[in-house]
Design a protein around this motif. Structure first.
Motif, PDB file in Angstrom:
ATOM      1  N   PHE A 189       0.836  -1.201   0.000  1.00  0.00           N
ATOM      2  CA  PHE A 189       0.000   0.000   0.000  1.00  0.00           C
ATOM      3  C   PHE A 189       0.874   1.255   0.000  1.00  0.00           C
ATOM      4  O   PHE A 189       0.683   2.176  -0.800  1.00  0.00           O
ATOM      5  CB  PHE A 189      -0.914  -0.009   1.239  1.00  0.00           C
ATOM      6  N   ALA A 190       1.885   1.279   0.909  1.00  0.00           N
ATOM      7  CA  ALA A 190       2.766   2.441   0.990  1.00  0.00           C
ATOM      8  C   ALA A 190       3.526   2.634  -0.314  1.00  0.00           C
ATOM      9  O   ALA A 190       3.682   3.759  -0.804  1.00  0.00           O
ATOM     10  CB  ALA A 190       3.738   2.281   2.158  1.00  0.00           C
ATOM     11  N   LYS A 191       3.977   1.522  -0.912  1.00  0.00           N
ATOM     12  CA  LYS A 191       4.720   1.607  -2.179  1.00  0.00           C
ATOM     13  C   LYS A 191       3.846   2.193  -3.274  1.00  0.00           C
ATOM     14  O   LYS A 191       4.276   3.063  -4.040  1.00  0.00           O
ATOM     15  CB  LYS A 191       5.191   0.208  -2.599  1.00  0.00           C
ATOM     16  N   ASP A 192       2.617   1.697  -3.354  1.00  0.00           N
ATOM     17  CA  ASP A 192       1.688   2.202  -4.365  1.00  0.00           C
ATOM     18  C   ASP A 192       1.503   3.707  -4.205  1.00  0.00           C
ATOM     19  O   ASP A 192       1.480   4.455  -5.178  1.00  0.00           O
ATOM     20  CB  ASP A 192       0.309   1.530  -4.220  1.00  0.00           C
ATOM     21  N   CYS A 193       1.344   4.122  -2.954  1.00  0.00           N
ATOM     22  CA  CYS A 193       1.117   5.534  -2.682  1.00  0.00           C
ATOM     23  C   CYS A 193       2.330   6.352  -3.117  1.00  0.00           C
ATOM     24  O   CYS A 193       2.214   7.398  -3.749  1.00  0.00           O
ATOM     25  CB  CYS A 193       0.833   5.720  -1.193  1.00  0.00           C
ATOM     26  N   ILE A 194       3.526   5.838  -2.790  1.00  0.00           N
ATOM     27  CA  ILE A 194       4.759   6.550  -3.143  1.00  0.00           C
ATOM     28  C   ILE A 194       4.868   6.693  -4.657  1.00  0.00           C
ATOM     29  O   ILE A 194       5.200   7.768  -5.176  1.00  0.00           O
ATOM     30  CB  ILE A 194       5.978   5.793  -2.568  1.00  0.00           C
ATOM     31  N   ASN A 195       4.564   5.613  -5.386  1.00  0.00           N
ATOM     32  CA  ASN A 195       4.668   5.668  -6.846  1.00  0.00           C
ATOM     33  C   ASN A 195       3.595   6.550  -7.457  1.00  0.00           C
ATOM     34  O   ASN A 195       3.878   7.404  -8.292  1.00  0.00           O
ATOM     35  CB  ASN A 195       4.552   4.256  -7.433  1.00  0.00           C
ATOM     36  N   ALA A 196       2.353   6.342  -7.001  1.00  0.00           N
ATOM     37  CA  ALA A 196       1.248   7.043  -7.645  1.00  0.00           C
ATOM     38  C   ALA A 196       1.302   8.539  -7.395  1.00  0.00           C
ATOM     39  O   ALA A 196       0.830   9.328  -8.211  1.00  0.00           O
ATOM     40  CB  ALA A 196      -0.078   6.470  -7.142  1.00  0.00           C
ATOM     41  N   PHE A 197       1.860   8.950  -6.266  1.00  0.00           N
ATOM     42  CA  PHE A 197       1.825  10.372  -5.940  1.00  0.00           C
ATOM     43  C   PHE A 197       3.198  11.014  -5.975  1.00  0.00           C
ATOM     44  O   PHE A 197       3.401  12.102  -5.467  1.00  0.00           O
ATOM     45  CB  PHE A 197       1.131  10.577  -4.582  1.00  0.00           C
TER      46      PHE A 197
END
Lengths: 503, 303
Positions: free
Chosen positions: A378-386
């Motif tokens: 979840f944290a990785k997705d957030c880092i990439n997406a934003f």
């Protein structure tokens, strides 16, 4: 050319690996209004701390009236004749105005009271000398700060982002005061990132970018676009008003919310009514300290409402007045608080754990145990997406820059797929690039049908974002204004309305 | 002598150890430093004062020694908390335990010894009034403590020094930014607090009950700390609070002599019960706490 009052030669200051200032040269002439222009994080504040003796430079030289000096402490700076008006005031709230002044300026209370009144009339800085500071508005407090500096008879006055706390009309009044002071031979260092105001009052400008001087200009010779380019090193992102959306069902409805407080430093909310619908961004304008924190806590569910208000707040069509923060989130409400470090995120925890704080219900736990694999994803997705710039999901939240942490927090809340997103000062202290990225996301979210509520001090930001604007002033909310039919000056009028009526 | 006369005549003397220690702590806390070592500092002062008086040094020298001892302990506290920025609560507790230990160590050879107290100074005329007359016959230290209370009230409310102290406690960063040496001011306030605690201890051991017994301070230092909060950091309220505690502690004795069949342990715990109740009531008035409270209390100062 006359000797500059203040000169900096090759001044550098580093905090660990970060070069806050490197090789800065600066000349301030007597009687000049000199701007230090730069975006958040460009090193303006560090530079002022060096001049005011709060920090010492690692290298370089400071000259005062042509002679080299060591400014070891604020006391030493004051002895030279340097005064500073801080962005976050250095006033004592439990003391009266005259007591605050008497800590800096010698004289009996009687004499000082008279001098404060005299100065107030002469420079347009009227304030009641016997009032306790905690009873004053933000604008009045700033006047007290300025008076306190001026009574010490400074040769150089430093103002750190002075207009960020003022409505536009009061800012004009401040400029008038500064011009009169400059006319008397006082030099003024004016720190700001607002280009228009620098063009209108400053005779010189030194532009800082990443701790280095990138230009010394006469601001009147350039338009704001060119100045912005010098400040951020590239073209400002073009901006077009988002097109109107079909607005759907109401996601937040507040009706006649009144919240009395017994805390003398807080603001009571009076008869607040507002509505946010699907596909709409509603902006709440106003100077901080007019009830923003209190309103935010009431909407997020942190402040329990009294029983008399049990029908005042509805979300997604349900009465939530007596629901707590967790209950409201379950209905599809998400919240980005004003304070990144401490409320929006826990600085000592990793991004993975900070993600868990609000996203735990999205399958990140099972039987009360954390599923770290999913939390990390979840944290990785957030880092990439934003586009969060960080070494990775295990970095401590406190180690991120303000802009990157804010992108992470906003991203975390957006990934919850809320029906209603509420943000309090979303781009405060965030660099220009991150701020425009966050705004872009908010507009996308609105276009996808989410209801968005934004509290912001920056009028420009609300004009970019909001479909409708309401102004919060002394705990009261103005009528609903359609952004496309409103000018910034109209907002300004609402911001000072009752203050003017009182004067 | 009936119970009311007994309480009125002894109330101020009983209040003096509380009052002196609490006024010192009030000054320290107003500057933003929470020193929880008051109990131990009082005990240390009590032992030093008693030893000097017992060995013929006289009361003046005894009080000087006690105040110096108090300053010494508080400077140790200041070095750790202001110099090294350690946690004030933990350090205060440790210094307090150290003070108790030192007093037990140095006081051991003097266990159960007595010294003679000092005489009372009566206000002519007033002290002859029936019932309340006892209020006006007090020893010199009580009169000085009352004088100190007035002076301290005036200094805090009406002088630049008092303003400065309050300013440092409210917003140390701002005080630093307008050019005041925050750490130095706090150091002075803490040292004053230590001296007052030492003197309070010496008064208890050489005048109020002029005998040495280990543990004789018996929680009075803690009451003093509570009194400061109880009085919302205001001199006048701290004074009335100290009087109340003086009266309540005498009330216990009066009840015993009157033959009331209440266990003495229950009576001696009365002041503490009153503390808890009053603290609860006061904490509910947020306005008072906000206006007079010390926002930076207990937090180390960093530029």
């Amino acid at each position: 050319m006359t000797t500059p009052l203040l000169s900096l030669r090759g001044v550098s200051k580093s905090y660990g690996p970060v070069h806050a200032n490197s090789g800065v040269d600066l000349d301030v002439a007597p009687g000049a209004i000199h701007a230090i222009l730069g975006e958040n994080g460009a090193g303006k504040s560090t530079l002022m701390k060096l001049i005011y003796g709060v920090e010492s430079p690692d290298a370089g030289e400071i000259l005062w009236d042509g002679a080299p000096v060591q400014i070891a402490s604020p006391a030493a700076a004051r002895r030279l004749g340097i005064g500073m008006v801080f962005q976050h005031f250095s006033l004592f709230e439990t003391l009266t105005v005259v007591e605050n002044v008497s800590l800096v300026v010698p004289g009996t209370k009687q004499e000082l009271t008279e001098r404060i009144m005299l100065f107030g009339r002469e420079f347009g800085l009227e304030v009641d000398p016997l009032a306790h500071v905690h009873t004053l508005s933000v604008g009045e407090r700033q006047r007290v700060e300025i008076i306190r500096c001026l009574l010490a008879d400074p040769k150089l006055l430093i103002l750190d982002e002075p207009t960020s706390v003022l409505p536009p009309q009061s800012a004009q009044k401040l400029f008038e005061t500064l011009r009169r002071l400059a006319g008397r031979g006082v030099s003024i260092l004016f720190i700001s990132h607002k280009l228009e105001e620098i063009r209108s009052i400053c005779s010189h400008a030194t532009i800082l970018r990443s701790g280095k001087v990138t230009g010394n200009v006469t601001p009147k010779d350039f338009d704001t676009h060119e100045l912005a380019k010098m400040m951020i090193g590239r073209d400002m992102p073009a901006f077009a008003r988002p097109k109107e959306m079909e607005q759907g069902a109401s996601c937040l409805e507040i009706a006649g919310l009144t919240l009395e407080t017994d805390d003398p430093f807080a603001v009571s909310l009076r008869d607040i009514s507002l509505r946010v619908r699907e596909g709409e961004i509603l902006g709440i304008a106003g100077v901080s300290g007019n009830g923003q924190s209190e309103l935010a806590a009431a909407i997020s569910g942190e402040t329990p409402l009294p029983r008399s208000m049990r029908d005042s707040i509805a979300m997604m069509g349900r009465n939530v007045s007596l629901l707590g923060a967790a209950g409201r989130r379950k209905l599809g409400f998400a919240f980005v608080p004003e304070d990144r470090l401490g409320q929006g995120a826990v600085p000592e925890l990793s991004l993975v754990k900070n993600g868990l704080l609000t996203a735990h219900a999205r399958g990140l736990k099972q039987g009360g145990l954390v599923r770290y694999g999913r939390a990390r994803a979840f944290a990785k997705d957030c880092i990439n997406a934003f586009d969060v710039r960080t070494p990775g999901p295990d970095a401590e939240a406190g180690a991120l820059s303000g802009g990157n942490l804010q992108k992470f927090i906003v991203g975390r809340e957006i990934m919850l797929e809320p029906k209603l997103l509420f943000l309090n000062q979303p781009t405060w202290g965030v660099d220009v690039g991150a701020a425009s990225a966050i705004r872009k996301r908010l507009i996308e979210l609105r276009n996808s049908g989410c209801a968005v509520l934004v509290i912001s001090e920056e009028i420009e930001e609300l004009f970019e974002l909001a479909d409708h604007i309401q102004v919060l002033n002394e705990g009261r909310l103005s009528e609903r204004l359609k952004t496309s039919e409103t000018r910034p000056e109209d907002i300004g009028r609402y911001m000072i309305e009752s203050a003017e009526a009182a004067e | 002598m009936n119970a009311i006369e007994f309480i009125l005549s002894g109330m101020l003397a009983a209040a003096t150890p509380f009052l002196l220690a609490a006024l010192g702590e009030l000054v320290a806390e107003r500057s933003g430093v929470l020193n929880l070592g008051v109990e131990g500092t009082m005990a240390f002062g009590a032992a030093l004062g008693f030893i000097v008086v017992y060995n013929g040094g006289g009361h003046v020298l005894g009080f000087v020694a006690a105040s110096l001892g108090g300053v010494l302990l508080s400077l140790l506290f200041a070095f750790v908390t202001l110099g090294l920025r350690a946690n004030q609560v933990a350090t205060g507790l440790a210094i307090g335990i150290l003070g108790l230990g030192l007093s037990a160590f140095y006081g051991k050879p003097y266990e159960s010894f007595t010294v003679s107290g000092i005489g009372k100074i009566a206000v002519p005329g007033l002290s002859d009034i029936p019932v309340v007359g006892g209020l006006f016959a007090q020893d010199i230290v009580v009169w000085l403590a009352l004088g100190t209370t007035v002076v301290l009230w005036y200094v805090l409310a009406h002088t630049k020094l008092g303003l400065l102290l309050r300013a440092v406690g409210e917003n140390p960063k701002a005080a630093n930014s307008i050019g005041y040496p925050v750490v130095l001011i706090r150091l002075g306030a803490v040292a004053f607090g230590g001296a007052m605690a030492g003197i309070a201890g010496a008064y208890a051991s050489t005048i109020y009950t002029p005998l040495w017994a280990d543990g004789m301070i018996a929680g009075r230092g803690w009451i003093a700390v509570a009194l400061v909060v109880f009085g919302t950091w205001m001199v006048g309220r701290v004074f009335w609070g100290a009087c109340l505690f003086g009266a309540v502690s005498l009330g216990g004795i009066a009840a015993q002599t009157a033959g009331l069949s209440v266990p003495s342990q229950l009576l001696t715990s009365l002041p503490y019960l009153v503390t808890i109740i009053v603290l609860g009531v006061i904490s509910s008035n947020r306005t008072l706490l906000k206006i007079n409270g010390v926002p930076s209390l207990g937090e180390p100062f960093e530029k």
